[in-house]
Design a protein around this motif. Structure first.
Motif, short mmCIF file in Angstrom:
data_model
loop_
_atom_site.label_atom_id
_atom_site.label_comp_id
_atom_site.label_asym_id
_atom_site.label_seq_id
_atom_site.Cartn_x
_atom_site.Cartn_y
_atom_site.Cartn_z
N SER A 262 49.25 45.09 43.27
CA SER A 262 48.63 46.41 43.26
C SER A 262 47.76 46.63 44.49
O SER A 262 47.39 47.76 44.78
N TRP A 263 47.43 45.54 45.22
CA TRP A 263 46.60 45.66 46.43
C TRP A 263 47.43 45.69 47.71
O TRP A 263 46.88 45.74 48.79
N LYS A 264 48.71 45.64 47.61
CA LYS A 264 49.55 45.54 48.79
C LYS A 264 49.59 46.87 49.53
O LYS A 264 50.40 47.73 49.25
N ASN A 265 48.71 47.05 50.48
CA ASN A 265 48.66 48.29 51.26
C ASN A 265 48.18 47.97 52.67
O ASN A 265 47.88 46.82 53.00
N ASN A 266 48.13 48.98 53.49
CA ASN A 266 47.80 48.80 54.91
C ASN A 266 46.32 48.93 55.22
O ASN A 266 45.95 48.99 56.39
N PHE A 267 45.48 48.99 54.20
CA PHE A 267 44.06 49.23 54.44
C PHE A 267 43.18 48.01 54.21
O PHE A 267 41.97 48.09 54.36
N GLY B 263 38.59 41.67 53.58
CA GLY B 263 38.75 42.36 52.30
C GLY B 263 39.62 41.59 51.34
O GLY B 263 39.34 41.52 50.14
N LYS B 264 40.72 41.01 51.86
CA LYS B 264 41.59 40.20 51.01
C LYS B 264 40.86 38.97 50.47
O LYS B 264 41.03 38.59 49.32
N GLU B 265 40.02 38.37 51.32
CA GLU B 265 39.27 37.19 50.88
C GLU B 265 38.33 37.54 49.73
O GLU B 265 38.22 36.80 48.75
N ILE B 266 37.66 38.68 49.84
CA ILE B 266 36.74 39.10 48.78
C ILE B 266 37.50 39.36 47.48
O ILE B 266 37.06 38.95 46.39
N LEU B 267 38.65 40.02 47.56
CA LEU B 267 39.43 40.32 46.37
C LEU B 267 39.95 39.04 45.71
O LEU B 267 39.94 38.92 44.49
N LEU B 268 40.40 38.09 46.51
CA LEU B 268 40.91 36.85 45.95
C LEU B 268 39.81 36.06 45.24
O LEU B 268 40.02 35.52 44.15
N LYS B 269 38.65 36.00 45.86
CA LYS B 269 37.56 35.20 45.29
C LYS B 269 36.86 35.90 44.13
O LYS B 269 36.48 35.25 43.15
N ALA B 270 36.67 37.21 44.24
CA ALA B 270 35.89 37.94 43.24
C ALA B 270 36.71 38.45 42.07
O ALA B 270 36.16 38.70 41.00
N VAL B 271 38.03 38.61 42.26
CA VAL B 271 38.86 39.19 41.20
C VAL B 271 39.93 38.22 40.72
O VAL B 271 39.99 37.88 39.54
N VAL B 272 40.77 37.74 41.63
CA VAL B 272 41.92 36.92 41.23
C VAL B 272 41.48 35.58 40.65
O VAL B 272 41.98 35.14 39.60
N GLN B 273 40.56 34.90 41.30
CA GLN B 273 40.14 33.59 40.83
C GLN B 273 39.39 33.64 39.50
O GLN B 273 39.26 32.63 38.82
N VAL B 274 38.93 34.83 39.14
CA VAL B 274 38.23 34.98 37.86
C VAL B 274 39.21 35.04 36.69
O VAL B 274 38.87 34.68 35.56
N VAL C 145 50.68 36.97 54.25
CA VAL C 145 51.65 37.99 54.60
C VAL C 145 50.96 39.12 55.38
O VAL C 145 49.91 39.61 54.99
N HIS C 146 51.59 39.52 56.46
CA HIS C 146 51.06 40.61 57.28
C HIS C 146 51.21 41.93 56.53
O HIS C 146 52.20 42.17 55.85
N MET C 147 50.27 42.81 56.68
CA MET C 147 50.27 44.04 55.90
C MET C 147 51.39 45.01 56.29
O MET C 147 51.92 45.71 55.45
N LYS C 148 51.75 45.07 57.55
CA LYS C 148 52.65 46.12 58.01
C LYS C 148 54.12 45.78 57.82
O LYS C 148 54.91 46.61 57.40
N ASN C 149 54.52 44.54 58.18
CA ASN C 149 55.94 44.23 58.13
C ASN C 149 56.29 43.17 57.10
O ASN C 149 57.42 42.69 57.06
N ASP C 150 55.32 42.75 56.27
CA ASP C 150 55.58 41.79 55.20
C ASP C 150 56.21 40.50 55.72
O ASP C 150 57.04 39.89 55.06
#
Length: 211
Positions: A119-124, A129-140, A169-174
Motif C-alpha cells: 500500500s506504500w508503493k509510490n513515488n513519494f 521515509g521508508k525506514e520510518i515506515l518499516l520501523k514504526a509500522v511494519v516491525q510492530v 527496490v527503486h521507486m520509479k522502475n521497480d
C-alpha cells in the motif's frame, strides 16, 4: 470434588490444566459429558453464592472438539443453556489453537506485512521515509504475537524478505539499486582514503543485513 475435573494435558504424560484465568476472562477445560458439565455448573454456583454474584449466560460460550458426536453436542447445549461456538480461532487477536504447522497458523502476519508494504508503493517515499515506515509500522505487526509465541524461523525470514524488497527496490522502475552489487564486490584498491577504508571494512556487516 478433588480429581473429578480432569481438564486437558499440556503434553503426553504432562501436567493437566482444568482452568486458565486472564484479566477478567476465565477458561474452564473439561471432558464432553453431562456429568462433567454438572460438576462445573455446581462449582460455579458455589463460587457465585460465596461472592454474591451470578453468571451472565450471554457472555458464556462453549467450544467443543470437532469429533464430538452431534447427539452429545445437543445434550451439552440443552444442559448448559448457553451458546456453543463453532470455532474458537482467536482470543485477544491471538490464535487459541496452534496446530502442527506453526507457519500456517501465523501466516496471516506475513500477509498483513505484505499488504501494508504494497500500500506504500509510490513515488513519494524517500529512503528515510521508508525506514520510518518499516520501523514504526511494519516491525510492530508481529511484535504482539512474538510476545506470546515463538514464531517459526521460516516465517521470520519471509517477513524480512518482504521488508528487504521494499527497502531496496527503486521507486520509479521497480528494479534493484544498481550500485548494491558493485559495492558488495568492490576491492579496497591501492592507497584508499580513510573514508573508503572505513566503508570497505563495513561491507561484511552490510552483507549480513541485506542477506
Amino acid at each position: 470434588m478433588k480429581g473429578e475435573l480432569r481438564g486437558v494435558a499440556i503434553s503426553r504424560g504432562g501436567i493437566r490444566i482444568n482452568h486458565l484465568l486472564f484479566a477478567d476472562d476465565s477458561v474452564i477445560f473439561g471432558r464432553v459429558s453431562i456429568a462433567e458439565l454438572k460438576r462445573i455448573q455446581g462449582l460455579l454456583d458455589i463460587y457465585g453464592k460465596a461472592l454474591g454474584k451470578c453468571l451472565n449466560e450471554k457472555k458464556i460460550t462453549i467450544f467443543l472438539s470437532s469429533n464430538t458426536h452431534w447427539g452429545v453436542r445437543t445434550q451439552i447445549q440443552q444442559g448448559a443453556g448457553v451458546a456453543i461456538c463453532g470455532s474458537y480461532e482467536k482470543y485477544l487477536r491471538l490464535p487459541a489453537v496452534v496446530g502442527r504447522s506453526r507457519y500456517y497458523t501465523f501466516r496471516s502476519l506475513k500477509e498483513r506485512v505484505w499488504a501494508k508494504v504494497n500500500s506504500w508503493k509510490n513515488n513519494f517515499l524517500s529512503q528515510a521515509g521508508k525506514e520510518i515506515l518499516l520501523k514504526a509500522v511494519v516491525q510492530v505487526i508481529p511484535t504482539y504475537s512474538m510476545s506470546v509465541f515463538r514464531l517459526p524461523i521460516r516465517l521470520c525470514k519471509d517477513i524480512s524478505s518482504v521488508m528487504s524488497r521494499f527497502w531496496w527496490v527503486h521507486m520509479k522502475n521497480d528494479k534493484r539499486i544498481q550500485w548494491r552489487r558493485e559495492l558488495m564486490q568492490a576491492k579496497i584498491g591501492f592507497g584508499p582514503s580513510m573514508i573508503w577504508r572505513s566503508l570497505w571494512y563495513a561491507i561484511s556487516l552490510i552483507k549480513e543485513g541485506v542477506a
